[in-house]
Design a protein around this motif. Structure first.
Motif, PDB file in Angstrom:
ATOM      1  N   UNK A 229       0.811  -1.211   0.000  1.00 27.97           N
ATOM      2  CA  UNK A 229       0.000   0.000   0.000  1.00 27.97           C
ATOM      3  C   UNK A 229       0.845   1.262   0.000  1.00 27.97           C
ATOM      4  N   UNK A 230       1.903   1.292   0.797  1.00 28.86           N
ATOM      5  CA  UNK A 230       2.668   2.533   0.886  1.00 28.86           C
ATOM      6  C   UNK A 230       3.408   2.830  -0.412  1.00 28.86           C
ATOM      7  N   UNK A 231       3.717   1.789  -1.173  1.00 26.16           N
ATOM      8  CA  UNK A 231       4.323   2.050  -2.472  1.00 26.16           C
ATOM      9  C   UNK A 231       3.290   2.701  -3.408  1.00 26.16           C
ATOM     10  N   UNK A 232       2.069   2.202  -3.345  1.00 25.64           N
ATOM     11  CA  UNK A 232       0.993   2.818  -4.138  1.00 25.64           C
ATOM     12  C   UNK A 232       0.794   4.270  -3.714  1.00 25.64           C
ATOM     13  N   UNK A 233       0.803   4.496  -2.404  1.00 19.58           N
ATOM     14  CA  UNK A 233       0.589   5.852  -1.897  1.00 19.58           C
ATOM     15  C   UNK A 233       1.733   6.776  -2.318  1.00 19.58           C
ATOM     16  N   UNK A 234       2.959   6.263  -2.236  1.00 15.38           N
ATOM     17  CA  UNK A 234       4.115   7.084  -2.606  1.00 15.38           C
ATOM     18  C   UNK A 234       4.099   7.396  -4.104  1.00 15.38           C
ATOM     19  N   UNK A 235       3.697   6.414  -4.905  1.00 13.09           N
ATOM     20  CA  UNK A 235       3.560   6.662  -6.344  1.00 13.09           C
ATOM     21  C   UNK A 235       2.516   7.746  -6.592  1.00 13.09           C
ATOM     22  N   UNK A 236       1.376   7.611  -5.938  1.00 13.46           N
ATOM     23  CA  UNK A 236       0.300   8.589  -6.134  1.00 13.46           C
ATOM     24  C   UNK A 236       0.773   9.986  -5.751  1.00 13.46           C
ATOM     25  N   UNK A 237       1.551  10.038  -4.684  1.00 18.96           N
ATOM     26  CA  UNK A 237       2.080  11.328  -4.249  1.00 18.96           C
ATOM     27  C   UNK A 237       2.998  11.916  -5.321  1.00 18.96           C
ATOM     28  N   UNK A 238       3.892  11.088  -5.835  1.00 18.95           N
ATOM     29  CA  UNK A 238       4.821  11.573  -6.858  1.00 18.95           C
ATOM     30  C   UNK A 238       4.086  11.995  -8.121  1.00 18.95           C
ATOM     31  N   UNK A 239       3.062  11.252  -8.473  1.00 17.70           N
ATOM     32  CA  UNK A 239       2.271  11.641  -9.643  1.00 17.70           C
ATOM     33  C   UNK A 239       1.618  13.000  -9.395  1.00 17.70           C
ATOM     34  N   UNK A 240       1.077  13.165  -8.196  1.00 18.42           N
ATOM     35  CA  UNK A 240       0.466  14.456  -7.858  1.00 18.42           C
ATOM     36  C   UNK A 240       1.506  15.572  -7.917  1.00 18.42           C
ATOM     37  N   UNK A 241       2.726  15.249  -7.506  1.00 16.94           N
ATOM     38  CA  UNK A 241       3.792  16.259  -7.452  1.00 16.94           C
ATOM     39  C   UNK A 241       4.433  16.507  -8.813  1.00 16.94           C
ATOM     40  N   UNK A 242       4.116  15.677  -9.788  1.00 15.31           N
ATOM     41  CA  UNK A 242       4.732  15.817 -11.112  1.00 15.31           C
ATOM     42  C   UNK A 242       3.976  16.870 -11.911  1.00 15.31           C
ATOM     43  N   UNK A 243       4.432  18.119 -11.797  1.00 10.11           N
ATOM     44  CA  UNK A 243       3.724  19.215 -12.444  1.00 10.11           C
ATOM     45  C   UNK A 243       3.785  19.120 -13.963  1.00 10.11           C
ATOM     46  N   UNK A 244       4.664  18.266 -14.472  1.00  9.84           N
ATOM     47  CA  UNK A 244       4.768  18.092 -15.910  1.00  9.84           C
ATOM     48  C   UNK A 244       3.797  17.059 -16.470  1.00  9.84           C
ATOM     49  N   UNK A 245       3.078  16.357 -15.591  1.00  8.73           N
ATOM     50  CA  UNK A 245       2.086  15.379 -16.043  1.00  8.73           C
ATOM     51  C   UNK A 245       0.701  15.930 -15.713  1.00  8.73           C
ATOM     52  N   UNK A 246      -0.076  16.222 -16.740  1.00 11.96           N
ATOM     53  CA  UNK A 246      -1.426  16.768 -16.532  1.00 11.96           C
ATOM     54  C   UNK A 246      -2.353  15.614 -16.158  1.00 11.96           C
ATOM     55  N   UNK A 247      -3.097  15.776 -15.069  1.00  8.62           N
ATOM     56  CA  UNK A 247      -3.933  14.660 -14.617  1.00  8.62           C
ATOM     57  C   UNK A 247      -5.265  15.149 -14.083  1.00  8.62           C
ATOM     58  N   UNK A 248      -6.201  14.233 -13.992  1.00 11.27           N
ATOM     59  CA  UNK A 248      -7.551  14.599 -13.564  1.00 11.27           C
ATOM     60  C   UNK A 248      -8.051  13.746 -12.407  1.00 11.27           C
ATOM     61  N   UNK A 249      -7.448  12.603 -12.213  1.00 10.59           N
ATOM     62  CA  UNK A 249      -7.937  11.693 -11.167  1.00 10.59           C
ATOM     63  C   UNK A 249      -6.789  10.835 -10.668  1.00 10.59           C
ATOM     64  N   UNK A 250      -6.675  10.709  -9.352  1.00 11.45           N
ATOM     65  CA  UNK A 250      -5.736   9.754  -8.751  1.00 11.45           C
ATOM     66  C   UNK A 250      -6.450   9.136  -7.548  1.00 11.45           C
ATOM     67  N   UNK A 251      -6.863   7.882  -7.685  1.00 11.19           N
ATOM     68  CA  UNK A 251      -7.545   7.168  -6.601  1.00 11.19           C
ATOM     69  C   UNK A 251      -6.645   6.030  -6.129  1.00 11.19           C
TER      70      UNK A 251
END
Lengths: 475, 475
Positions: A229-251
Motif C-alpha cells: 500500500x505505501x508504495x501505491x501511496x508514494x507513487x500517487x504522491x509523486x504523480x500528484x507532485x509531477x507538475x509536468x504530467x497533466x492529470x484529472x484523477x488519482x484514486x
C-alpha cells in the motif's frame, strides 16, 4: 405548527406541483441514505410535503415569494446525488426541484454559464465541442446538476489539478434569488461566490452558475498495481507532485477495497494495492516511467470511458468508489479525513497500520491550499456510532483533519467556513429562515436540531494558515 | 597541443565554416558575460577557433564524425542567450552554430516536434495557431533556440504552473547525435531525456526536440504594488497556491529593484514592492479579490505584449529582470537561491531582513517537486568574489538552497544531478571527450579546470527526498 400548504400553492399559478406522498417521500431522500447509516437513521420520519418544479427564473421568483408569504419551508434539490445529507428536509415543506432549469446559456472565452439544473455531463458535452470542459466534476457527473454540485459539493475528479470548488477562480459567478415577499435577484462574483457554495441551498435559490473551463484533454485511464500500500501511496504522491504530467484523477485503494468492486477485480493483483488515474495523453510515457520507478505494473490503459471495466474510471473514484464497493459489501462505510503535507505520507502510513485489520485505506488525491492532500479513510464494515467515533479519533491522532460525513448539518459537517459575514448574508437572503430550516441557521443561539450525533471530528481549515502552520491542523 | 583545424575542415565537405577571428571571438561569449563579472573574468582568453554551421541532421553527423577523426573540441551554440556560462569554450575548437536547423517539424495532439535551432517564439507562433503553446519559455523567448533551452535552461515563464524542465513530462523526446567516427543517432524518451537536459551540450548533439504543449490562454499581464515586501511575497505565495487561478508568471521585486527598470518606473509606488504576473483571463476577477485581500493596488492590466511598459511582461521576469535593471545599474548582480516550503515565507523574510541594506530581493515563483518555491536573491552591486560568497553564505543560513551562477562548470553549478548513469552516457556519446571538454567530464578524476572559483553554494536537490525531508535542504 403545520405548514400552510394550501396558502403556498395558491400563490404558485401554473407552476407544476407534486403532492403524491410516495414521490415526495422518495425525493426527500438523497444518496447519503446509502452512504451513512447514521444519516439514514437520523433522517427517519423527516420528509417534505410537496414538490414544486420551476421551469424558469420567473417561476423561481414566484416560488420564493409564495414561500415568504406562506412561511413555507423550502428544500432545494438537483438530482439528489449528494452524500452528506444535503437533500434531507428537517422541517417538512416544499422540495424545489431545479432540474427543469437545465439550459446551457453560453460558452465563450473558456467560461460556461448554465442554469442551475443543467447536468454536469450535459455541460461537458456542450463545452467539449469547443475543446473545453469543466475543471472538475463529481463522480455523479451523469446525473448531478451544476447547482447541486455548487450548493452541496466540495471537490471531485479534476481536484488533483485545480484544487477544490471554493478555491479562488473555480466558481466565477452565481445568480441567487432571495426568499422574500419581493425576491431579489443577486449576482455574486469573485470571493462572494463562497457565501453560497457548500451552504446546502440554505441562503438563496441558485438559478444560474458561471464556471471556468479547462482544456478537454484526450484523457487516458490507467489502472496500476503496486506491491504494498505505501508504495501505491508514494507513487500517487509523486504523480500528484509531477507538475509536468497533466492529470484529472488519482484514486488509491488498498487491498481488498478494489477486490470488492466487481468490475475492477480482473485488473488487480491479490494482496497488491491499486491506483486508478486519468492523465492527459501526452503524459503517458512519463507516467509509465514513474510507475516503473515504484515497481508499479500497469493493468489497463484506455481512453476515457473506453476501459474494459465497463464504466468511466471516474465512476470508480470519489463517492463512486464507495458505491462500487457497496454493491458487493453494503455494510462498508468511510469517513472523510484530509492528510496534508509536510507529513502526508507518514500520517497516511500511521492510519494504514492502525486500521489494517479493520479495512483497507481508500484515498483520493486533491490539491488543497496549493499543496497535495489525500482525502479518505479506511473502508470498514459499520457497527455503530461508537465505532465510527473511534475510527475518527484514530485518524485525528494520525494527523488527519476529519470532517463529519455522518451529519446533515452544514456547521457540524465542518467543511464550510461560516463567519459573521455568512450569517449576515443568510439573514438577508432568507430573512424568514425558510430555506431548509435547521441546516444552516444564521442565529447560532437557535436551538440546535436534535440529532443525537456527536462525533470527534475536527472540521477542515482552509487557506494560508493551514498552509503555513501545518502543526496546527492535527492538534 | 594545438587543435587540428585543417584536418577537421577537410572532412566537412560543403558545410559553411567561419574563421574570421572577430566573429569567432564574439560567438565564444554568451549572455553570462553581462550576468556574472566572475564568469566574465574567468572566461578571459577562452575562445573557439572556428564556427561550423550545419543545415541538416546529415551535416550534424558529418561534423560529429569529422570532430571524432580530427579530435576537434566542439562547443554547441543556439542563440548564446544563456547566463550560466554554458556558451564559453574552455579548450578552443569549433563552435557548432545550430541556428540553421530551425524547422518546426510537426504539431499534433498537444505536442510539437522541432529541430534544435528553432527559436522558442517561432515555435510558439506556429503552435498558437492551433490554440496551444509551449508550457514554459525563457525570458529570452524571442532569440533563444529550443535546443539551447533544453541543453542549458532550467525553468522560466510557465514554471509557476508546470514546474521545471526536468520534471517528468515536460520534455517528451530528444534526438541526439554521438560524437564518434561513425556517429549514432539516438532517440531519448521518458526519463532518459534528463541525461541530456542541462548538460550544456556536452553529451551528444541535440538535433530534434519534442515538447508537450499547454493551452494558449488569453494571458493578462498585471502589475501590482504592495505596501511592504513581505505583503508582496505573501500575495505571490497565495497566488501560486491558488489552484483555481491559471497563471504563467509571478515575479516579485522589492523597492528599489523595479525603480531601476526604466520602463517599469511609472507603474510602481516609491517604497512599495511590486508583483508582476500573468494570469489566464478567466481568473482576473479572482486575482483582483486576492490582491485586495493583501492591500495590493493594481497599476496595470493588459493583454500579453500590450502593456504600456513597452515589452511583454515576461521581458521583466527571470533573467530579463536582471537585464532591465542592468540597463540603468550595470553593477548589479544576483545569485540563484531556492526558498522552499514548509518554511518558505519565513526564510524569504530572513533574507529580506539580512540584505535590506545591500539590495532589494528579486524572486520568481516556480513549482519545484510539486510544491511552491521562490527562486532569487537580493539584487546587489558587485564588489568582489568574497562579497558574493558572503551573500551566498547568508542565503544558505536563511534556509535557501543555492546554486552557483558564477561558474561555467555543470557540476559546480549544482543544478544538474550527475550520477554514474550520466557518466556512462557521456562516455558513450562522447567517447573522445570532445564536447566542450572540461565542462562536464565523465571522469571525475580528470584534472578540474582551474577557475580560481570557490563559492559556498549547496547545489539543488531534486525530487521526493527534497519534498519529504525539507529539513535536509538547508543543512
Amino acid at each position: 405548527m403545520a405548514n400552510d400548504i394550501e396558502g403556498f400553492i395558491s400563490h404558485l399559478g401554473d407552476i407544476p406541483v407534486i403532492r403524491d406522498s410516495a414521490t415526495v417521500q422518495r425525493r426527500s431522500r438523497d444518496m447519503s441514505m446509502s452512504f451513512s447509516p447514521i444519516i439514514r437513521r437520523e433522517a427517519s420520519g423527516k420528509t417534505a410535503e410537496l414538490i414544486v418544479s420551476p421551469r424558469s427564473q420567473d417561476d423561481v421568483i414566484r416560488i420564493a415569494s409564495a414561500a415568504a408569504r406562506a412561511r413555507m419551508p423550502l428544500m432545494m434539490r438537483g438530482a439528489g446525488t449528494c452524500n452528506l445529507g444535503q437533500g434531507v428536509p428537517l422541517h417538512g415543506g416544499a422540495i424545489v426541484d431545479m432540474s427543469g432549469l437545465s439550459q446551457v446559456l453560453w460558452i465563450r472565452e473558456q467560461k460556461v454559464r448554465a442554469q442551475a439544473g443543467a447536468r454536469l455531463l450535459a455541460i461537458d458535452t456542450a463545452t467539449r465541442a469547443t475543446g473545453w470542459e469543466l475543471r472538475m466534476h463529481s463522480s455523479t457527473r451523469r446525473a448531478a446538476t451544476i447547482g447541486g454540485y455548487i450548493g452541496g459539493g466540495h471537490a471531485g475528479i479534476g481536484s488533483c489539478s485545480y484544487g477544490i470548488l471554493r478555491d479562488r477562480g473555480n466558481i466565477l459567478g452565481l445568480r441567487v434569488v432571495s426568499v422574500e415577499q419581493t425576491p431579489r435577484v443577486v449576482e455574486l462574483r469573485g470571493d462572494d461566490v463562497n457565501l453560497v457554495h457548500h451552504a446546502y441551498g440554505t441562503n438563496g435559490i441558485i438559478t444560474e452558475v458561471e464556471m471556468p473551463l479547462a482544456p478537454a484533454w484526450a484523457w487516458v485511464e490507467v489502472v496500476l498495481n503496486f506491491p504494498g500500500f505505501m508504495r501505491a501511496a508514494a507513487f500517487a504522491y509523486e504523480l500528484a507532485a509531477s507538475d509536468g504530467i497533466v492529470k484529472k484523477l488519482i484514486s488509491i485503494d488498498d487491498f481488498p477495497n478494489w477486490d470488492y468492486m466487481q468490475a475492477m477485480r480482473a485488473y488487480g493483483k491479490p494482496g497488491w494495492s491499486m491506483v486508478r488515474c486519468m492523465v492527459a495523453a501526452p503524459g503517458l510515457e512519463a507516467l509509465r516511467d514513474l510507475a516503473a520507478a515504484f515497481q508499479g505494473e500497469i493493468a489497463s490503459e484506455a481512453g476515457e470511458g473506453e476501459g474494459p471495466y465497463g464504466a468511466p474510471l471516474w465512476e470508480f473514484g470519489w463517492g463512486h468508489a464507495r458505491l462500487q464497493v457497496n454493491k458487493t459489501r453494503p455494510e462498508i462505510v468511510n469517513n472523510i479525513g484530509l492528510y496534508l503535507d509536510p507529513d502526508l505520507l507518514a500520517a497516511v502510513e500511521r492510519s494504514h497500520r492502525r486500521f489494517k485489520d479493520l479495512g483497507g485505506m481508500h484515498l483520493e488525491v486533491k490539491r488543497y491550499a496549493g499543496r497535495i492532500a489525500f482525502q479518505g479513510s479506511p473502508y470498514y464494515a459499520f457497527v455503530d456510532d461508537a465505532q465510527v467515533a473511534e475510527v475518527i479519533r484514530g485518524m485525528v491522532q494520525d494527523g488527519a483533519m476529519v470532517a463529519n460525513n455522518h451529519t446533515f448539518l452544514v456547521k457540524d459537517n465542518g467543511m464550510k467556513v461560516a463567519d459573521a459575514r455568512d450569517e449576515e448574508f443568510k439573514r438577508s437572503m432568507d430573512p424568514h429562515g425558510l430555506m431548509n430550516p435547521g441546516k444552516f441557521d444564521a442565529d447560532a443561539s437557535r436551538a440546535r436540531p436534535e440529532t443525537g450525533l456527536e462525533l470527534p471530528t475536527t472540521g477542515w481549515q482552509y487557506g494560508s494558515d493551514t498552509q503555513r502552520e501545518p502543526g496546527a491542523v492535527s492538534a
